[in-house]
Motif scaffolding. Sequence first.
Motif, PDB file in Angstrom:
ATOM      1  N   UNK A  50       0.835  -1.207   0.000  1.00 19.86           N
ATOM      2  CA  UNK A  50       0.000   0.000   0.000  1.00 19.86           C
ATOM      3  C   UNK A  50       0.868   1.255   0.000  1.00 19.86           C
ATOM      4  N   UNK A  51       0.479   2.208  -0.810  1.00 18.18           N
ATOM      5  CA  UNK A  51       1.258   3.443  -0.953  1.00 18.18           C
ATOM      6  C   UNK A  51       0.940   4.391   0.212  1.00 18.18           C
ATOM      7  N   UNK A  52       1.894   4.547   1.124  1.00 19.24           N
ATOM      8  CA  UNK A  52       1.737   5.448   2.273  1.00 19.24           C
ATOM      9  C   UNK A  52       2.472   6.770   2.068  1.00 19.24           C
ATOM     10  N   UNK A  53       3.082   6.949   0.881  1.00 20.16           N
ATOM     11  CA  UNK A  53       3.882   8.159   0.656  1.00 20.16           C
ATOM     12  C   UNK A  53       3.057   9.445   0.743  1.00 20.16           C
ATOM     13  N   UNK A  54       1.751   9.457   0.389  1.00 20.40           N
ATOM     14  CA  UNK A  54       0.999  10.716   0.550  1.00 20.40           C
ATOM     15  C   UNK A  54       0.963  11.212   1.988  1.00 20.40           C
ATOM     16  N   UNK A  55       1.233  10.323   2.942  1.00 20.99           N
ATOM     17  CA  UNK A  55       1.207  10.708   4.354  1.00 20.99           C
ATOM     18  C   UNK A  55       2.605  10.908   4.922  1.00 20.99           C
ATOM     19  N   UNK A  56       3.613  10.859   4.016  1.00 22.23           N
ATOM     20  CA  UNK A  56       4.986  11.001   4.460  1.00 22.23           C
ATOM     21  C   UNK A  56       5.476   9.810   5.244  1.00 22.23           C
ATOM     22  N   UNK A  57       4.859   8.653   5.008  1.00 19.47           N
ATOM     23  CA  UNK A  57       5.219   7.433   5.741  1.00 19.47           C
ATOM     24  C   UNK A  57       5.884   6.458   4.777  1.00 19.47           C
ATOM     25  N   UNK A  58       7.015   5.924   5.194  1.00 17.03           N
ATOM     26  CA  UNK A  58       7.715   4.933   4.377  1.00 17.03           C
ATOM     27  C   UNK A  58       7.139   3.547   4.670  1.00 17.03           C
ATOM     28  N   UNK A  59       6.759   2.838   3.619  1.00 21.52           N
ATOM     29  CA  UNK A  59       6.220   1.480   3.774  1.00 21.52           C
ATOM     30  C   UNK A  59       7.294   0.493   3.345  1.00 21.52           C
ATOM     31  N   UNK A  60       7.987  -0.062   4.317  1.00 21.98           N
ATOM     32  CA  UNK A  60       9.095  -0.978   4.046  1.00 21.98           C
ATOM     33  C   UNK A  60       8.588  -2.414   4.002  1.00 21.98           C
ATOM     34  N   UNK A  61       7.713  -2.674   3.043  1.00 22.99           N
ATOM     35  CA  UNK A  61       7.185  -4.022   2.813  1.00 22.99           C
ATOM     36  C   UNK A  61       6.437  -4.547   4.048  1.00 22.99           C
ATOM     37  N   UNK A  62       5.642  -3.667   4.664  1.00 25.78           N
ATOM     38  CA  UNK A  62       4.984  -4.043   5.917  1.00 25.78           C
ATOM     39  C   UNK A  62       3.468  -3.881   5.900  1.00 25.78           C
ATOM     40  N   UNK A  63       2.933  -2.971   5.110  1.00 30.04           N
ATOM     41  CA  UNK A  63       1.490  -2.739   5.072  1.00 30.04           C
ATOM     42  C   UNK A  63       0.979  -3.057   3.662  1.00 30.04           C
ATOM     43  N   UNK A  64      -0.065  -3.919   3.609  1.00 28.06           N
ATOM     44  CA  UNK A  64      -0.545  -4.428   2.327  1.00 28.06           C
ATOM     45  C   UNK A  64      -2.057  -4.277   2.206  1.00 28.06           C
ATOM     46  N   UNK A  65      -2.490  -4.204   0.961  1.00 27.69           N
ATOM     47  CA  UNK A  65      -3.909  -4.289   0.652  1.00 27.69           C
ATOM     48  C   UNK A  65      -4.189  -5.717   0.192  1.00 27.69           C
ATOM     49  N   UNK A  66      -5.067  -6.417   0.923  1.00 32.09           N
ATOM     50  CA  UNK A  66      -5.423  -7.787   0.565  1.00 32.09           C
ATOM     51  C   UNK A  66      -6.583  -7.751  -0.420  1.00 32.09           C
ATOM     52  N   UNK A  67      -6.314  -8.164  -1.647  1.00 24.02           N
ATOM     53  CA  UNK A  67      -7.306  -8.115  -2.717  1.00 24.02           C
ATOM     54  C   UNK A  67      -7.977  -9.479  -2.855  1.00 24.02           C
ATOM     55  N   UNK A  68      -9.314  -9.504  -2.771  1.00 20.05           N
ATOM     56  CA  UNK A  68      -9.993 -10.799  -2.867  1.00 20.05           C
ATOM     57  C   UNK A  68     -10.290 -11.195  -4.306  1.00 20.05           C
ATOM     58  N   UNK A  69     -10.374 -10.244  -5.226  1.00 23.20           N
ATOM     59  CA  UNK A  69     -10.609 -10.542  -6.634  1.00 23.20           C
ATOM     60  C   UNK A  69     -10.306  -9.317  -7.491  1.00 23.20           C
ATOM     61  N   UNK A  70      -9.950  -9.509  -8.747  1.00 31.28           N
ATOM     62  CA  UNK A  70      -9.701 -10.802  -9.390  1.00 31.28           C
ATOM     63  C   UNK A  70      -8.444 -11.458  -8.829  1.00 31.28           C
ATOM     64  N   UNK A  71      -8.265 -12.732  -9.125  1.00 30.79           N
ATOM     65  CA  UNK A  71      -7.107 -13.452  -8.605  1.00 30.79           C
ATOM     66  C   UNK A  71      -6.592 -14.416  -9.669  1.00 30.79           C
ATOM     67  N   UNK A  72      -5.288 -14.658  -9.615  1.00 28.86           N
ATOM     68  CA  UNK A  72      -4.730 -15.713 -10.447  1.00 28.86           C
ATOM     69  C   UNK A  72      -5.162 -17.062  -9.894  1.00 28.86           C
ATOM     70  N   UNK A  73      -5.469 -18.004 -10.762  1.00 25.22           N
ATOM     71  CA  UNK A  73      -5.869 -19.343 -10.342  1.00 25.22           C
ATOM     72  C   UNK A  73      -4.924 -20.347 -10.978  1.00 25.22           C
ATOM     73  N   UNK A  74      -4.141 -20.998 -10.140  1.00 27.33           N
ATOM     74  CA  UNK A  74      -3.116 -21.937 -10.601  1.00 27.33           C
ATOM     75  C   UNK A  74      -3.590 -23.353 -10.282  1.00 27.33           C
ATOM     76  N   UNK A  75      -3.553 -24.234 -11.287  1.00 25.85           N
ATOM     77  CA  UNK A  75      -3.982 -25.617 -11.095  1.00 25.85           C
ATOM     78  C   UNK A  75      -2.932 -26.557 -11.660  1.00 25.85           C
ATOM     79  N   UNK A  76      -2.658 -27.637 -10.926  1.00 27.40           N
ATOM     80  CA  UNK A  76      -1.554 -28.534 -11.271  1.00 27.40           C
ATOM     81  C   UNK A  76      -1.949 -29.974 -10.983  1.00 27.40           C
ATOM     82  N   UNK A  77      -1.531 -30.884 -11.839  1.00 28.76           N
ATOM     83  CA  UNK A  77      -1.639 -32.318 -11.590  1.00 28.76           C
ATOM     84  C   UNK A  77      -0.238 -32.902 -11.538  1.00 28.76           C
TER      85      UNK A  77
END
Length: 301
Positions: A254-281
């Motif tokens: 998530x982009x926190x730069x508008x608030x002057x906050x550095x996001x060092x790979x710590x705050x995320x937006x969890x997206x429920x869809x669309x999603x990649x769907x991987x299937x394997x046999x």
Amino acid sequence: MSIVLGSNRYGKAENRIVRIYRDTPRHEIHDISVSTALRGDFAAAHLAGDQSQVLPTDTQKQTAYSFAKEKGLLSIESYALNLATHFVDHIAPVHNARIEVEEFAWERVVLDGTEHDHTWVRRGQETRTASVTVDGTGDAQRTWVIGGLKDLVILKSTGSEFAGFMQDQYTLLQPTNDRVMATSLTAEWRFSSTDVEWEDAYAQIRQLLIKQFAMVHSLALQQTLYEMGKAILEACPFITEVRLSAPNKHHFLYDLSPFGVENTNEVFYASDRPYGLIQTTVLHDDAPDAGPAWDSYTGLV
């Protein structure tokens, strides 16, 4: 040009059955949804409305409930085997029976550090599954058993990459060498035998799935799924094929730069869809014929 009747089946879907064992003061609970599907000599029902060869779906339901007591419900695989075999062996028009079972997990309430003997709470989203198909009678009878689970939600915060992928004029995704990887896993495995300790097998396979997800440094979700299937086949001689389906539950930084906050790979937006769907046999190269093992009742005939 003539019109003919094609493949068909019928049954009773999603019977909710709860079996409680009360043999000792410490009770045990098994909570399932079971679907029955029969194939056989049912052309007259379709072409002329003749029900004389049709075992009512209500009878199938009653049988499923009674077998929870008569045959027991300690393992969904053995329960489904008993039910499918009964329909094929004892109902003359039926030549093929498929039973699909989902089991909903409960865990005991803990009071003052001690597990309660007869109180439980539902455990998470994960559901155990089994599908049994029995075809024919006598020496010609064949049986296929599929075990599995679905909605195993699992996440790791590092140890996953996605880079070096194909790009064209529509590609916006940026490569990453450190990402959150999460999925809601569906896994199914085909047994090569019915001489199996079903409960032990399920526990072993589930643990292998989780271990591989955690331990494999993933360059792609496809790679992780392959390593899951490979580990099961290497450790379990009674398994001949594994099928895996994994939606990629994306977590975007998530982009926190508008608030002057550095996001060092710590705050995320969890997206429920669309999603990649991987299937394997993943399977042994000499795996026996799967026959109708994967012919789901919930799919089209």
